[in-house]
Scaffold this motif. Structure first.
Motif, short mmCIF file in Angstrom:
data_model
loop_
_atom_site.label_atom_id
_atom_site.label_comp_id
_atom_site.label_asym_id
_atom_site.label_seq_id
_atom_site.Cartn_x
_atom_site.Cartn_y
_atom_site.Cartn_z
N LEU A 89 9.34 -3.88 4.58
CA LEU A 89 8.93 -2.54 5.02
C LEU A 89 9.15 -1.45 3.96
CD1 LEU A 89 7.54 -1.50 7.53
CD2 LEU A 89 9.77 -1.03 8.51
N PRO A 90 10.30 -1.38 3.28
CA PRO A 90 10.45 -0.32 2.26
C PRO A 90 9.37 -0.37 1.18
CG PRO A 90 12.57 -1.30 2.76
CD PRO A 90 11.53 -2.15 3.45
N ASP A 91 9.03 -1.56 0.71
CA ASP A 91 7.99 -1.68 -0.31
C ASP A 91 6.63 -1.23 0.22
OD1 ASP A 91 9.78 -2.74 -2.16
OD2 ASP A 91 9.34 -4.81 -1.56
N VAL A 92 6.32 -1.60 1.44
CA VAL A 92 5.03 -1.24 2.02
C VAL A 92 4.95 0.26 2.25
CG1 VAL A 92 3.52 -1.52 4.02
CG2 VAL A 92 4.68 -3.51 3.06
N VAL A 93 6.01 0.87 2.78
CA VAL A 93 5.99 2.32 3.01
C VAL A 93 5.81 3.05 1.68
CG1 VAL A 93 7.40 4.30 3.72
CG2 VAL A 93 7.28 2.26 5.17
N ARG A 94 6.55 2.66 0.67
CA ARG A 94 6.43 3.31 -0.65
C ARG A 94 5.00 3.18 -1.19
NH1 ARG A 94 9.91 0.47 -2.88
NH2 ARG A 94 11.66 1.74 -2.27
N GLU A 95 4.45 1.97 -1.12
CA GLU A 95 3.11 1.73 -1.64
C GLU A 95 2.06 2.53 -0.88
OE1 GLU A 95 -0.82 0.19 -1.92
OE2 GLU A 95 0.39 -0.18 -0.14
N ARG A 96 2.13 2.57 0.43
CA ARG A 96 1.10 3.26 1.22
C ARG A 96 1.18 4.78 1.08
NH1 ARG A 96 -2.81 0.35 1.10
NH2 ARG A 96 -3.78 1.76 2.54
N VAL A 97 2.38 5.34 1.04
CA VAL A 97 2.49 6.80 0.84
C VAL A 97 1.97 7.16 -0.54
CG1 VAL A 97 4.09 8.75 0.62
CG2 VAL A 97 4.36 7.13 2.52
N THR A 98 2.35 6.38 -1.55
CA THR A 98 1.85 6.62 -2.91
C THR A 98 0.34 6.47 -2.97
OG1 THR A 98 3.95 5.84 -3.83
CG2 THR A 98 2.05 5.89 -5.32
N TRP A 99 -0.20 5.45 -2.32
CA TRP A 99 -1.66 5.23 -2.29
C TRP A 99 -2.39 6.43 -1.70
CZ3 TRP A 99 -4.69 5.29 2.06
CH2 TRP A 99 -6.03 4.93 1.88
N SER A 100 -1.80 7.08 -0.70
CA SER A 100 -2.50 8.17 -0.03
C SER A 100 -2.66 9.41 -0.92
CB SER A 100 -1.78 8.56 1.27
OG SER A 100 -0.59 9.28 1.01
N ILE A 101 -1.84 9.53 -1.96
CA ILE A 101 -1.85 10.73 -2.81
C ILE A 101 -2.81 10.54 -3.98
CG2 ILE A 101 -0.47 12.25 -4.27
CD1 ILE A 101 1.96 11.40 -2.52
N LEU A 102 -3.84 11.37 -4.02
CA LEU A 102 -4.78 11.37 -5.14
C LEU A 102 -4.31 12.28 -6.26
CD1 LEU A 102 -8.12 11.65 -3.15
CD2 LEU A 102 -7.37 9.70 -4.52
N VAL A 103 -3.84 13.47 -5.88
CA VAL A 103 -3.40 14.48 -6.84
C VAL A 103 -2.17 15.16 -6.26
CG1 VAL A 103 -3.98 16.66 -8.01
CG2 VAL A 103 -5.76 14.95 -7.63
N SER A 104 -1.18 15.40 -7.09
CA SER A 104 -0.02 16.21 -6.72
C SER A 104 0.37 17.00 -7.95
CB SER A 104 1.14 15.32 -6.26
OG SER A 104 2.25 16.12 -5.92
N ARG A 105 0.14 18.29 -7.88
CA ARG A 105 0.37 19.15 -9.05
C ARG A 105 1.09 20.42 -8.62
NH1 ARG A 105 -0.51 17.54 -13.85
NH2 ARG A 105 -2.56 16.87 -13.27
N HIS A 106 2.19 20.75 -9.31
CA HIS A 106 2.90 22.00 -9.05
C HIS A 106 2.29 23.07 -9.94
CE1 HIS A 106 6.06 25.06 -9.08
NE2 HIS A 106 6.29 24.62 -7.85
#
Length: 162
Positions: A89-106
């Motif tokens: 589960l930790p690996d899957v949660v990390r992968e799916r949250v990361t997958w959902s992000i296309l761009v993250s810029r401050h």
């Protein structure tokens, strides 16, 4: 990422949307260690005990430690789950949250701090969902601040072609 075939078999009574493909699941426990349901990760969402379905694009971050999972959603809600034996589960949660992000810029806003501009994949939609995450202490309802953030977003969208 490949997932074991057994991950698709859910415990009795646990249901997910038929469009979702199960990737991993684990039992949860209450503070006394008693069974408290299951958390299920699918390709489209994370299911919490009690039937709460959180699409990946609504999860800002998930953090794991020896006690379990702490989730923060994009609307600021927090969920804490004790997961004694998380398995994959930790690996899957990390992968799916990361997958959902296309761009993250401050982006620094003139004289006011900054804002994180985040584009996330939304299943069944061509266009991503954009969100503003303002620096702590800034009022997201301030119209002048929102206007500066919108200008920064337009510039970012042009540069990425999104």
């Amino acid at each position: 990422m490949r997932f074991p075939i057994g991950a698709r078999r859910l415990p009795p009574g646990v249901e997910v949307d038929p469009r979702d493909r199960v990737l991993a699941h684990a039992g949860t426990a209450d503070d006394e260690g008693h069974d408290n349901g299951h958390v299920v990760a699918t390709d489209r969402a994370l299911y919490l005990p009690g039937g709460t379905r959180l699409p990946w694009y609504l999860i800002d971050r998930g953090e794991w430690d020896e006690a379990g999972l702490r989730l923060l959603t994009t609307d600021g809600a927090r969920h804490v789950l004790r997961v004694p034996e998380p398995g994959r589960l930790p690996d899957v949660v990390r992968e799916r949250v990361t997958w959902s992000i296309l761009v993250s810029r401050h982006v620094t806003l003139p004289g006011r701090g900054g804002v994180r501009l985040v584009a996330r994949r939304v299943p069944d939609q061509e266009q991503p969902a954009w969100e503003f995450v303002f620096d702590e202490g800034l009022d997201p309802d301030d119209p002048g601040l929102r206007a500066l953030a919108e200008q920064a977003l337009e510039s970012l969208r042009r540069s990425y072609g999104i």
